[in-house]
Motif scaffolding. Structure first.
Motif, PDB file in Angstrom:
ATOM      1  N   LEU A  65       0.824  -1.208   0.000  1.00  0.00           N
ATOM      2  CA  LEU A  65       0.000   0.000   0.000  1.00  0.00           C
ATOM      3  C   LEU A  65       0.859   1.259   0.000  1.00  0.00           C
ATOM      4  O   LEU A  65       0.580   2.234  -0.724  1.00  0.00           O
ATOM      5  N   LEU A  66       1.912   1.263   0.818  1.00  0.00           N
ATOM      6  CA  LEU A  66       2.775   2.434   0.876  1.00  0.00           C
ATOM      7  C   LEU A  66       3.544   2.629  -0.432  1.00  0.00           C
ATOM      8  O   LEU A  66       3.753   3.768  -0.867  1.00  0.00           O
ATOM      9  N   LYS A  67       3.943   1.538  -1.038  1.00  0.00           N
ATOM     10  CA  LYS A  67       4.604   1.666  -2.341  1.00  0.00           C
ATOM     11  C   LYS A  67       3.663   2.280  -3.376  1.00  0.00           C
ATOM     12  O   LYS A  67       4.059   3.152  -4.162  1.00  0.00           O
ATOM     13  N   LEU A  68       2.397   1.849  -3.352  1.00  0.00           N
ATOM     14  CA  LEU A  68       1.409   2.429  -4.262  1.00  0.00           C
ATOM     15  C   LEU A  68       1.183   3.906  -3.954  1.00  0.00           C
ATOM     16  O   LEU A  68       1.150   4.752  -4.860  1.00  0.00           O
ATOM     17  N   ALA A  69       1.018   4.225  -2.673  1.00  0.00           N
ATOM     18  CA  ALA A  69       0.758   5.608  -2.275  1.00  0.00           C
ATOM     19  C   ALA A  69       1.955   6.497  -2.588  1.00  0.00           C
ATOM     20  O   ALA A  69       1.796   7.645  -3.043  1.00  0.00           O
ATOM     21  N   HIS A  70       3.147   5.974  -2.362  1.00  0.00           N
ATOM     22  CA  HIS A  70       4.383   6.725  -2.629  1.00  0.00           C
ATOM     23  C   HIS A  70       4.500   7.032  -4.122  1.00  0.00           C
ATOM     24  O   HIS A  70       4.812   8.166  -4.520  1.00  0.00           O
ATOM     25  N   PRO A 515       9.697  12.044   1.559  1.00  0.00           N
ATOM     26  CA  PRO A 515       9.979  13.073   0.539  1.00  0.00           C
ATOM     27  C   PRO A 515       8.769  13.488  -0.282  1.00  0.00           C
ATOM     28  O   PRO A 515       8.724  14.623  -0.766  1.00  0.00           O
ATOM     29  N   THR A 516       7.787  12.616  -0.445  1.00  0.00           N
ATOM     30  CA  THR A 516       6.598  12.993  -1.220  1.00  0.00           C
ATOM     31  C   THR A 516       5.477  13.540  -0.345  1.00  0.00           C
ATOM     32  O   THR A 516       4.415  13.902  -0.853  1.00  0.00           O
TER      33      THR A 516
END
Length: 949
Positions: A65-70, A515-516
C-alpha cells in the motif's frame, strides 16, 4: 459496512485504486457514506471524511500500500484505536486501519522485555506481564482501549510513567515500514544489513543531522532542556543528541512521530517492575502555592504518582454518588495532591510512606486522608481524580464538545503556572473549566467545553489558544503538548515553542523520511497557520441518551460488533449526523436504511459500553429506543405476555421439530438449509447449529415437604432453563434445572419454586425487541410472585441465569427481595457449606455481560479456580454477541464476537458460564461444550464433613 455504491473512490488516482483492489479483498475496502463517516471520527474535536478506508491484516499489505501511495503521491493516515486527542488519526484521503491480525506478543527474558505488534491493547500487554511482576512503562488513561501502535506513535505516558518510563526511554527495538515501503527491523541483523545497503544515504544524512545538532551547543542545550520536561510537541529531536548511531536515531525519531515518518510494525519494550503493594493518600492544602511547593519535595521521595487537583476539579465531583461529604466543605482556594507509593514488599511500602509524610510535615494542610492500602479507600481516592474529566463532559451544554489540553511548566514554576492558567480560563470565560495533572512532571491538564457552530465561539477558542501558547511556550519555556501529541491541534504552534532553527530541523527530518509528503499531512508539522481551526467536529443533538458522548472510543474494545459493523462510538456519530441532516431538510432515507442493519440490528445492546464510557452512556439504551419505535406488533407482544407458558411450550415444540429435521437431514444438510432460511427470513427463522439444545422433556417442580426444617431457597428457573435441555451431542445430559436442585440440596437447602412458574418472565425478551411496557409488566409479575414465594422476602431467591437476574434487580425498589445470580449465591451461601476437590482438566470461563454488570466477574473466576487447577479466560472476548436470541436471528454477530474463541480454548475440554443462550453460541464457536457454572461446582464439591468433636 461497504453496503452502498462507491461515491468517493473516483477522487483517488486510477492506478492507485487498481493496485489497492488487486491487493485488498473487497470486504476490507470501505468507501460508502456510512463507513467513511464512521471512520472519520477519532477522540479529538476534528473530523475528516476519508475517501477510502482500508483494513489491513498483514505487514505485506502495508508495504505494498505504501509503495502504491508513494508512487501515486496519495496521502495516507494510519489508525490503531483512534483514542488520540489532537486530530492525528483522521484523514480526508486514505485511512489505513488495523484488522485482527496485529495482536502478536512475545515475552522475553522472563518478562524483562516484550515484543508487541501495534494492534495489542496496552492493558492486554500488561495482563500477560502481570504474572511476572512486570508491565510496560507507558500508562496512559486510555490504556484499556489504546493500542501499542498509537502508544508508541504518540509517545503516550500517564500518571506513573513520567519521562523515565515512556516509549522513548524504554524502547529496545523497532520494526517499521518507511514511506517508500521499505521494511527495517532493528533486531534482525539481516534486515539491518539489507537496509544499510539500500538506504545507506538516508542513514548517512541522519548521522550528519545528529553531528550538526550536537555540535550546535545552543540548540543541543535547548533540546535537552525541552526533554527534561514532559514534551510531545513536534518530533523527538532528543534522538539527535541522545544517540550517534543513525539506526538508533531513526528508531527514536519514530517515537512520537504520529504516523508522519513511517508505520510501526512491531516494538520491543524494556519492561518495568509492577509492584504488588501500593497505598494512596490525599493531602488538601489551603492554596495553590503551598500545594505546588510540596511537589519538588515529593519528587525526591519514593512516590510513583502525584496528581494535582485544583478546587474546580474537586468541585466538579463533590456531588457524585459515593464521594466523601468533606469535599463539599473545602475552602475556595484549596488545592489537593493525590499521592501513590508502590513497593515490592509491605514493610518497604510502610517505610516509604513514613519518608513521604515526614518530608511534607511542615506544609500547612486543610484536610488529609492518610495513606491507605485498603482497596475501598484507595479506589475512592482515585475515583475523585478519574471522575473529574467525565464530570465536565456530563454537564456540558448539548452541541458543545469537551476539550482537554495538556501542557508542561517547569516544576519549579508550577504554582505560578497554575495561577496564570486559571487567570486565562477566567479571562476567556471558560467558567466550567477544571485543572488537574501529573504534578511530578509539571504536566497540567485543563478541561473545558467549547462550541464550534458559531464563529464567535471559534474566535474565542482561537484567542484563548494564542494566549495559552504565549504563556506556556514563550513566558515559561514549557511544552504545549506534554503527552497528548501535537496532531493538527498544535501544529501551527510548533515553531513558536521551538524556534525557527529547531523547527526547520524538524522539516528536514520530515522531508528526508517522507519526501513525497504522503504520511499524515498537516499533522505535527503544517504550513497552514489556521489548520487547528479547520475541520472542527460538529456535535449536534441526537438523543438525550447519547448527547453527552465525547467520542473518545473507550467503549470500542468491549463491543461485539466492532469490526463487523459499527462500534458504540460510531453508532452515536452516525445517529448524530442523521438527526442533523433531518433538521437541515436533507433526505436521510438511504443512510437510515443502512443504519438499520449496521446500527440497530447488529447491536447486542448488552451495555458493556457503559462500563467503559467516561460519562456512563449505554448505547444499547438508544438502540432499544429505536427498536421500540419500530415495534409494531403490540398485539402479539400483549398476547405473548398474557400466555407466556404457551410461548415456552412453543419453544419446546420448535426444538422438537429441529431435532426431527436433524435426524432426517443430518448435520451438514440441516446447517446449510437453516442458514439459508434464516437469511431469507431476515432472522425470523432461527438458525440451527449442532449446539442447539434439545427440548426439556419434563419439568419436575416438587412442592415443599411438610415439616422440612432445612433453610429454604426460592428457585426461579429462567424460561430458557424451562424450555431447553442439553444439546444432543453434549456430554452432560442432565438438565440445568435438575443439576441446580441437586447442588442446592447438597448444601443443605430445601428448594421451593414460585407458583405459576411457567408464566413468569423477567421481561428481557420483550425489552430487547423494544416492547418496554410488556417487559415491565412481566418483570413486575415475576417480582410479585417471588415476594410471595419467599414469604415476604424471608428466603433468598436463586435465579439460574445472570441476564434474568440483572433484569430483575436493576432499579429494584423493594429491598425485601434478595435475588441472586448463580455466582453471587454460590459465593455467599454455598462455599462455606461445601468441600472442593479441583479437577485436573482445564476449564474455560466466559464472563457474561450481565455478570460483569452485577459486579461478579472476579467472583466467577475465583469459584472456577476452586473447582479446576487451570482456568482459561480468553482474551478480548467481553461479550459473546448471542444477546438473547441474536445468535439465532443475526448469527454473524455471534460468529464475529467469538471468532478467536476456538484457538483460545483448544486446551480445554469444557467451558462454563451463567447464561444458557450464551452457552449455545460458545459451544458452537469454541467447539467445546459450555455449561452453567453449577455443573462444575456440583462435580467438584462434596457436602462439608462435620468437624470432629
Amino acid at each position: 459496512m461497504n453496503a452502498a455504491a462507491p461515491v468517493q473512490r473516483n477522487a483517488l488516482p486510477a492506478a492507485f485504486l487498481a493496485g489497492v483492489e488487486q491487493l485488498i479483498p473487497a470486504e476490507r475496502l470501505f468507501d460508502d457514506p456510512l463507513s467513511t463517516l464512521a471512520f472519520g471520527t477519532d477522540a479529538s474535536f476534528y473530523r475528516l471524511i476519508p475517501k477510502l478506508v482500508v483494513r489491513v491484516e498483514s505487514e505485506t499489505e502495508v508495504i505494498r500500500l505504501l509503495k502504491l501511495a508513494h508512487a501515486e503521491k496519495v496521502p495516507v493516515t494510519f489508525r490503531a484505536a483512534g483514542t488520540s486527542l489532537s486530530g492525528q488519526a483522521i484523514s480526508d484521503s486514505v485511512l489505513i486501519v488495523l484488522g485482527d491480525n496485529w495482536n502478536g506478543r512475545e515475552i522475553r527474558n522472563g518478562g524483562e522485555q516484550i515484543r508487541l505488534q501495534p494492534g495489542v491493547i496496552g492493558a492486554n500487554a500488561n495482563a500477560v506481564l502481570a504474572p511476572l511482576g512486570r508491565k510496560i512503562g507507558p500508562d496512559p488513561a486510555s490504556i484499556n482501549a489504546a493500542k501499542i501502535g498509537g502508544i508508541v506513535a504518540n509517545n503516550s505516558s500517564g500518571m506513573c510513567c513520567g519521562t523515565a518510563q515512556n516509549s522513548y526511554k524504554t524502547l529496545a527495538g523497532l520494526r517499521l515500514v518507511l514511506a517508500d515501503g521499505t521494511l527495517i527491523d532493528s533486531e534482525d541483523p539481516a534486515s539491518v544489513a539489507a537496509f544499510r545497503q539500500s538506504h545507506g544515504a538516508l542513514l548517512d544524512q541522519l548521522a550528519q543531522l545528529g553531528r550538526e545538532t550536537r555540535a550546535n551547543t545552543e540548540l543541543a542545550a535547548k533540546i535537552r532542556h525541552k526533554y527534561r520536561l514532559k514534551n510531545t510537541t513536534g518530533f523527538s529531536l532528543n534522538a539527535l543528541v541522545d544517540y550517534d548511531e543513525p539506526l538508533d536515531i531513526l528508531n527514536h525519531l519514530m517515537v512520537g512521530s504520529e504516523g508522519t515518518l513511517g508505520f510501526i510494525s512491531a516494538v520491543t519494550y524494556d519492561t518495568v517492575p509492577d509492584h504488588a503493594h501500593k497505598a494512596s493518600a490525599l493531602i488538601v492544602f489551603p492554596d495553590v502555592e503551598s500545594c505546588c511547593l510540596a511537589v519538588p519535595v515529593l519528587k525526591q521521595q519514593p512516590v510513583s504518582a502525584v496528581e494535582l487537583l485544583d478546587r474546580r476539579s474537586l468541585r466538579s465531583v463533590e456531588n457524585m454518588k459515593g464521594m466523601p461529604e468533606w469535599v463539599k466543605a473545602l475552602s475556595p482556594t484549596a488545592c489537593a495532591l493525590l499521592i501513590e507509593s508502590r513497593a515490592a514488599t509491605q514493610s518497604l511500602l510502610h517505610e516509604q510512606i513514613n519518608l513521604i509524610m515526614a518530608s511534607i510535615a511542615h506544609f500547612p494542610v486543610e484536610k488529609q486522608v492518610d495513606f491507605s492500602e485498603d482497596p475501598v479507600v484507595y479506589n475512592q481516592l482515585w475515583r475523585i481524580r478519574k471522575d473529574t474529566f467525565p464530570a465536565v463532559g456530563a454537564v456540558r451544554q448539548t452541541g458543545t464538545t469537551v476539550i482537554i489540553e495538556d501542557v508542561t511548566f517547569p516544576v519549579e514554576r508550577l504554582a505560578e503556572g497554575v495561577n496564570r492558567l486559571l487567570e486565562l480560563l477566567d479571562k476567556h470565560h471558560y467558567d466550567e473549566a477544571i485543572l488537574f495533572g501529573h504534578a511530578l512532571e509539571g504536566n497540567l491538564h485543563f478541561v473545558f467545553t467549547q462550541g464550534f457552530d458559531d464563529p464567535v465561539q471559534v474566535a474565542r477558542y482561537e484567542a484563548f489558544m494564542q494566549d495559552v501558547a504565549q504563556l506556556v511556550a514563550v513566558e515559561f519555556g514549557g511544552a504545549l503538548k506534554a503527552e497528548h501529541g501535537t496532531g493538527r491541534n498544535m501544529a501551527p504552534f510548533v515553531e513558536l515553542e521551538w524556534g525557527e532553527q529547531a523547527y526547520q530541523l524538524m522539516w528536514k527530518i520530515k522531508r528526508l523520511l517522507d519526501p513525497t509528503g504522503i504520511l499524515n499531512p498537516d499533522v505535527v508539522l503544517s504550513e497552514d497557520p489556521q489548520i487547528h481551526l479547520k475541520n472542527l467536529k460538529p456535535m449536534p443533538a441526537a438523543d438525550e441518551i447519547v448527547d453527552k458522548c465525547i467520542e473518545c472510543g473507550f467503549c470500542e474494545p468491549v463491543c461485539p460488533s466492532n469490526g463487523l459493523t459499527l462500534t458504540p462510538r460510531q453508532r452515536i456519530v452516525i445517529w448524530r449526523d442523521i438527526q442533523a441532516r433531518k433538521r437541515a431538510g436533507v433526505d436521510t432515507s438511504e443512510l437510515e436504511r443502512l443504519y438499520h442493519y449496521h446500527g440497530v440490528e447488529t447491536c447486542a445492546a448488552t451495555g458493556l459500553c457503559a462500563q467503559r464510557c467516561p460519562v456512563g452512556i449505554n448505547t444499547g439504551d438508544l438502540v432499544r429506543k429505536l427498536r421500540g419505535k419500530e415495534a409494531d406488533k403490540t398485539g402479539a407482544a400483549n398476547w405473548l405476555a398474557d400466555h407466556f407458558s404457551t410461548a415456552v411450550q412453543g419453544t419446546r415444540f420448535m426444538l422438537h421439530a429441529a431435532n426431527g429435521a436433524h435426524l432426517i437431514l443430518g448435520t451438514k444438510n440441516l446447517g446449510k438449509a437453516s442458514a439459508a432460511f434464516t437469511k431469507l427470513s431476515k432472522g425470523r427463522v432461527p438458525q440451527w447449529t449442532p449446539a442447539m439444545p434439545q427440548p426439556l422433556q419434563r419439568l419436575n417442580l416438587p412442592k415443599p415437604a411438610a415439616g422440612d426444617e432445612r433453610p429454604r431457597v426460592v428457585y426461579l428457573a429462567a424460561c430458557v432453563s424451562r424450555a431447553m435441555g442439553p444439546a444432543a451431542r453434549d456430554q452432560e445430559q442432565e438438565p440445568l434445572l435438575d443439576v441446580t436442585r441437586k447442588l442446592l440440596e447438597k448444601a443443605g437447602y430445601q428448594v421451593v419454586f414460585p407458583d405459576d412458574l411457567n408464566n413468569l418472565c423477567c421481561g428481557q425478551p420483550f425489552a430487547s425487541k423494544g416492547y418496554a411496557e410488556q417487559a415491565e409488566r412481566k418483570r413486575q409479575e415475576t417480582l410479585d410472585a417471588l415476594l410471595r414465594a419467599s414469604r415476604g422476602g424471608l428466603d433468598p431467591i436463586y435465579c439460574d441465569t445472570s441476564p434474568c437476574t440483572l433484569r430483575l434487580v436493576q432499579d429494584l425498589a423493594d429491598d425485601r427481595l434478595q435475588v441472586y445470580d448463580p455466582v453471587k449465591f454460590i459465593r455467599t451461601h454455598l462455599l462455606d457449606k461445601l468441600d472442593f476437590v479441583p479437577q485436573e482438566t482445564p476449564i474455560a470461563v466466559h464472563v457474561t455481560c450481565s455478570t460483569q454488570h452485577l459486579g461478579e466477574a472476579q467472583a466467577l473466576i475465583d469459584i472456577a479456580r476452586r473447582c479446576a487447577k487451570e482456568v482459561v479466560i480468553p482474551e478480548g472476548i467481553h461479550c459473546c454477541g448471542f444477546a438473547g436470541d441474536k445468535g439465532f436471528s443475526t448469527p454473524e454477530l455471534n460468529a464475529h464476537a467469538l471468532r478467536s474463541l476456538k484457538d483460545a480454548v483448544q486446551v480445554c475440554s469444557e467451558g462454563i458460564s451463567t447464561s444458557r443462550t450464551c452457552e449455545i453460541g460458545l459451544s458452537r464457536h469454541g467447539e467445546i461444550d459450555y455449561h452453567g457454572l453449577v455443573y462444575l461446582v456440583d462435580r467438584a464439591s462434596r457436602t462439608k464433613s462435620p468437624i470432629p468433636a
